[in-house]
Write a protein that holds these residues in place. Structure first.
Motif, PDB file in Angstrom:
ATOM      1  N   VAL A  39       0.992  -1.288  -0.081  1.00 57.94           N
ATOM      2  CA  VAL A  39       0.086  -0.157   0.002  1.00 57.94           C
ATOM      3  C   VAL A  39       0.970   1.181  -0.096  1.00 57.94           C
ATOM      4  O   VAL A  39       1.906   1.337   0.702  1.00 57.94           O
ATOM      5  CB  VAL A  39      -0.871   0.151   1.412  1.00 57.94           C
ATOM      6  CG1 VAL A  39      -1.769   1.184   1.270  1.00 57.94           C
ATOM      7  CG2 VAL A  39      -1.742  -1.316   1.292  1.00 57.94           C
ATOM      8  N   ARG A  40       0.436   2.204  -1.097  1.00 58.67           N
ATOM      9  CA  ARG A  40       1.284   3.538  -0.973  1.00 58.67           C
ATOM     10  C   ARG A  40       0.240   4.431  -0.630  1.00 58.67           C
ATOM     11  O   ARG A  40      -1.020   4.404  -0.950  1.00 58.67           O
ATOM     12  CB  ARG A  40       1.691   3.819  -2.343  1.00 58.67           C
ATOM     13  CG  ARG A  40       2.851   3.041  -2.609  1.00 58.67           C
ATOM     14  CD  ARG A  40       4.242   3.249  -2.071  1.00 58.67           C
ATOM     15  NE  ARG A  40       5.230   2.521  -2.776  1.00 58.67           N
ATOM     16  CZ  ARG A  40       5.547   1.329  -2.152  1.00 58.67           C
ATOM     17  NH1 ARG A  40       4.776   0.918  -1.232  1.00 58.67           N
ATOM     18  NH2 ARG A  40       6.271   0.651  -2.485  1.00 58.67           N
ATOM     19  N   VAL A  41       0.586   5.614   0.359  1.00 66.17           N
ATOM     20  CA  VAL A  41      -0.270   6.624   0.696  1.00 66.17           C
ATOM     21  C   VAL A  41       0.094   7.898   0.522  1.00 66.17           C
ATOM     22  O   VAL A  41       1.323   8.272   0.825  1.00 66.17           O
ATOM     23  CB  VAL A  41      -0.658   6.591   2.280  1.00 66.17           C
ATOM     24  CG1 VAL A  41      -1.792   7.387   2.583  1.00 66.17           C
ATOM     25  CG2 VAL A  41      -0.931   4.988   2.634  1.00 66.17           C
ATOM     26  N   ASP A  42      -0.654   8.742  -0.034  1.00 58.15           N
ATOM     27  CA  ASP A  42      -0.249  10.195  -0.377  1.00 58.15           C
ATOM     28  C   ASP A  42      -1.453  11.140  -0.192  1.00 58.15           C
ATOM     29  O   ASP A  42      -2.487  10.540   0.264  1.00 58.15           O
ATOM     30  CB  ASP A  42       0.737  10.359  -1.562  1.00 58.15           C
ATOM     31  CG  ASP A  42      -0.137  10.050  -2.971  1.00 58.15           C
ATOM     32  OD1 ASP A  42      -1.433  10.013  -2.881  1.00 58.15           O
ATOM     33  OD2 ASP A  42       0.459   9.766  -3.956  1.00 58.15           O
ATOM     34  N   SER A  43      -1.275  12.448  -0.595  1.00 59.29           N
ATOM     35  CA  SER A  43      -2.416  13.230  -0.257  1.00 59.29           C
ATOM     36  C   SER A  43      -2.239  14.659  -1.180  1.00 59.29           C
ATOM     37  O   SER A  43      -1.307  14.958  -2.113  1.00 59.29           O
ATOM     38  CB  SER A  43      -2.365  13.815   1.046  1.00 59.29           C
ATOM     39  OG  SER A  43      -1.201  14.841   1.368  1.00 59.29           O
ATOM     40  N   ALA A  44      -3.364  15.110  -1.403  1.00 58.95           N
ATOM     41  CA  ALA A  44      -3.617  16.203  -2.345  1.00 58.95           C
ATOM     42  C   ALA A  44      -4.719  17.096  -1.894  1.00 58.95           C
ATOM     43  O   ALA A  44      -5.489  16.841  -1.146  1.00 58.95           O
ATOM     44  CB  ALA A  44      -3.869  15.696  -3.761  1.00 58.95           C
ATOM     45  N   GLY A  45      -4.690  18.340  -2.522  1.00 58.77           N
ATOM     46  CA  GLY A  45      -5.781  19.496  -2.333  1.00 58.77           C
ATOM     47  C   GLY A  45      -6.515  19.482  -3.510  1.00 58.77           C
ATOM     48  O   GLY A  45      -6.232  19.327  -4.733  1.00 58.77           O
ATOM     49  N   THR A  46      -7.948  19.936  -3.363  1.00 58.13           N
ATOM     50  CA  THR A  46      -8.657  20.449  -4.440  1.00 58.13           C
ATOM     51  C   THR A  46      -8.274  21.735  -4.884  1.00 58.13           C
ATOM     52  O   THR A  46      -8.507  22.066  -6.362  1.00 58.13           O
ATOM     53  CB  THR A  46     -10.188  20.251  -4.317  1.00 58.13           C
ATOM     54  OG1 THR A  46     -10.532  21.089  -3.141  1.00 58.13           O
ATOM     55  CG2 THR A  46     -10.510  18.996  -4.003  1.00 58.13           C
ATOM     56  N   ASP A  47      -7.597  22.420  -4.079  1.00 53.29           N
ATOM     57  CA  ASP A  47      -7.262  23.949  -4.661  1.00 53.29           C
ATOM     58  C   ASP A  47      -5.577  23.864  -4.823  1.00 53.29           C
ATOM     59  O   ASP A  47      -4.878  23.081  -3.988  1.00 53.29           O
ATOM     60  CB  ASP A  47      -7.585  24.894  -3.612  1.00 53.29           C
ATOM     61  CG  ASP A  47      -8.803  25.582  -4.335  1.00 53.29           C
ATOM     62  OD1 ASP A  47      -8.830  26.576  -5.177  1.00 53.29           O
ATOM     63  OD2 ASP A  47     -10.036  25.312  -3.854  1.00 53.29           O
ATOM     64  N   GLY A  48      -5.012  24.710  -5.389  1.00 50.05           N
ATOM     65  CA  GLY A  48      -3.584  24.943  -5.631  1.00 50.05           C
ATOM     66  C   GLY A  48      -2.746  25.828  -4.816  1.00 50.05           C
ATOM     67  O   GLY A  48      -1.627  26.261  -4.834  1.00 50.05           O
ATOM     68  N   TRP A  49      -3.595  26.499  -3.770  1.00 50.98           N
ATOM     69  CA  TRP A  49      -3.000  27.784  -2.707  1.00 50.98           C
ATOM     70  C   TRP A  49      -1.574  27.375  -2.252  1.00 50.98           C
ATOM     71  O   TRP A  49      -0.654  28.311  -1.769  1.00 50.98           O
ATOM     72  CB  TRP A  49      -4.053  27.952  -1.759  1.00 50.98           C
ATOM     73  CG  TRP A  49      -5.176  28.639  -2.285  1.00 50.98           C
ATOM     74  CD1 TRP A  49      -5.548  29.142  -3.331  1.00 50.98           C
ATOM     75  CD2 TRP A  49      -6.336  27.998  -1.581  1.00 50.98           C
ATOM     76  NE1 TRP A  49      -6.802  29.202  -3.412  1.00 50.98           N
ATOM     77  CE2 TRP A  49      -7.512  28.715  -2.428  1.00 50.98           C
ATOM     78  CE3 TRP A  49      -6.845  27.496  -0.575  1.00 50.98           C
ATOM     79  CZ2 TRP A  49      -8.719  28.679  -1.993  1.00 50.98           C
ATOM     80  CZ3 TRP A  49      -8.185  27.209  -0.317  1.00 50.98           C
ATOM     81  CH2 TRP A  49      -9.001  27.580  -1.026  1.00 50.98           C
ATOM     82  N   HIS A  50      -1.451  25.960  -1.743  1.00 52.11           N
ATOM     83  CA  HIS A  50      -0.342  25.577  -0.917  1.00 52.11           C
ATOM     84  C   HIS A  50       0.804  24.538  -1.494  1.00 52.11           C
ATOM     85  O   HIS A  50       1.234  23.736  -0.789  1.00 52.11           O
ATOM     86  CB  HIS A  50      -0.993  25.229   0.367  1.00 52.11           C
ATOM     87  CG  HIS A  50      -1.684  26.113   1.134  1.00 52.11           C
ATOM     88  ND1 HIS A  50      -1.193  27.156   1.733  1.00 52.11           N
ATOM     89  CD2 HIS A  50      -3.149  26.073   1.378  1.00 52.11           C
ATOM     90  CE1 HIS A  50      -2.179  27.836   2.310  1.00 52.11           C
ATOM     91  NE2 HIS A  50      -3.501  27.323   2.146  1.00 52.11           N
ATOM     92  N   ILE A  51       0.636  24.499  -2.939  1.00 49.37           N
ATOM     93  CA  ILE A  51       1.455  23.762  -3.435  1.00 49.37           C
ATOM     94  C   ILE A  51       2.838  23.763  -3.284  1.00 49.37           C
ATOM     95  O   ILE A  51       3.442  24.921  -3.172  1.00 49.37           O
ATOM     96  CB  ILE A  51       1.212  23.957  -5.109  1.00 49.37           C
ATOM     97  CG1 ILE A  51      -0.128  23.472  -5.768  1.00 49.37           C
ATOM     98  CG2 ILE A  51       2.259  22.921  -5.979  1.00 49.37           C
ATOM     99  CD1 ILE A  51      -0.458  23.820  -7.143  1.00 49.37           C
TER     100      ILE A  51
END
Ligand code: 4NP
Length: 173
Positions: A39-51
């Motif tokens: 299993v690999r786990v990562d994350s993302a946002g729907t907005d790009g303010w904090h890329i």
């Protein structure tokens, strides 16, 4: 199972509070279950303010006080994530607004089926429909430290349910 790792991506709005916390908690539970090779786990946002940014200091402090590690750099999810190689098998949104956004990015039914709300894995909330706001992990960004502790407790309950379901999810992938 295909032999490729099963990929889980947690998703919130800014990718600096809830989804990085969920990522750290799920990864710790996966490791504790001996499933880290699968299993690999990562994350993302729907907005790009904090890329490119680290997680919110309050999220990091709450995680570290509870014994979790996290190395983080903010990212934004796009439609391409559903089609490129290594695309997530399971996308876990933190609230009903994130859920609606990720569903709108998914290009087809098969992609939409990969989207779930994180708390739908909490056994005490089983049976609520997808996108139901009662499954929301509330956004702690505008609040105080207590909000982050509440978020962590919700994520831990959901991650326990998720890891209990993982053998079945892995078998089906
Ligand atoms: P998150 O929280 O979606 O849990 O990462 C937020 C972080 C930042 C903002 C909003 C929510 N913001 O408005 O920048």
């Amino acid at each position: 199972m295909t032999g490729n790792p099963y990929r889980i991506t947690t998703v919130c709005l800014g990718n600096i509070c809830r989804s990085p916390m969920a990522e750290a908690v799920i990864r710790a539970r996966v490791d504790a279950a001996g499933l880290e090779a699968w299993v690999r786990v990562d994350s993302a946002g729907t907005d790009g303010w904090h890329i490119g940014e680290d997680a919110d200091p309050r999220a990091l402090q709450t995680l570290r006080a509870a014994g979790y590690d996290l190395a983080h750099s903010g990212r934004q999810i796009t439609t391409e994530w559903f089609v490129e190689p290594g695309s997530p098998d399971l996308l876990l949104t933190m609230d009903s607004s994130n859920y609606a956004t990720v569903i709108s990015l998914a290009p087809d039914d098969a992609a939409r089926e990969r989207v779930r709300m994180m708390r739908s894995f909490d056994p005490t909330l089983a049976g609520l429909p997808a996108g139901d706001p009662r499954l929301d992990v509330p956004d702690p960004w505008y609040g105080d430290h207590d909000g982050f502790a509440d978020v962590l407790a919700m994520l831990e309950a959901a991650a326990d349910g998720l890891v209990a379901d993982l053998p079945l999810l892995l078998e089906r992938s």
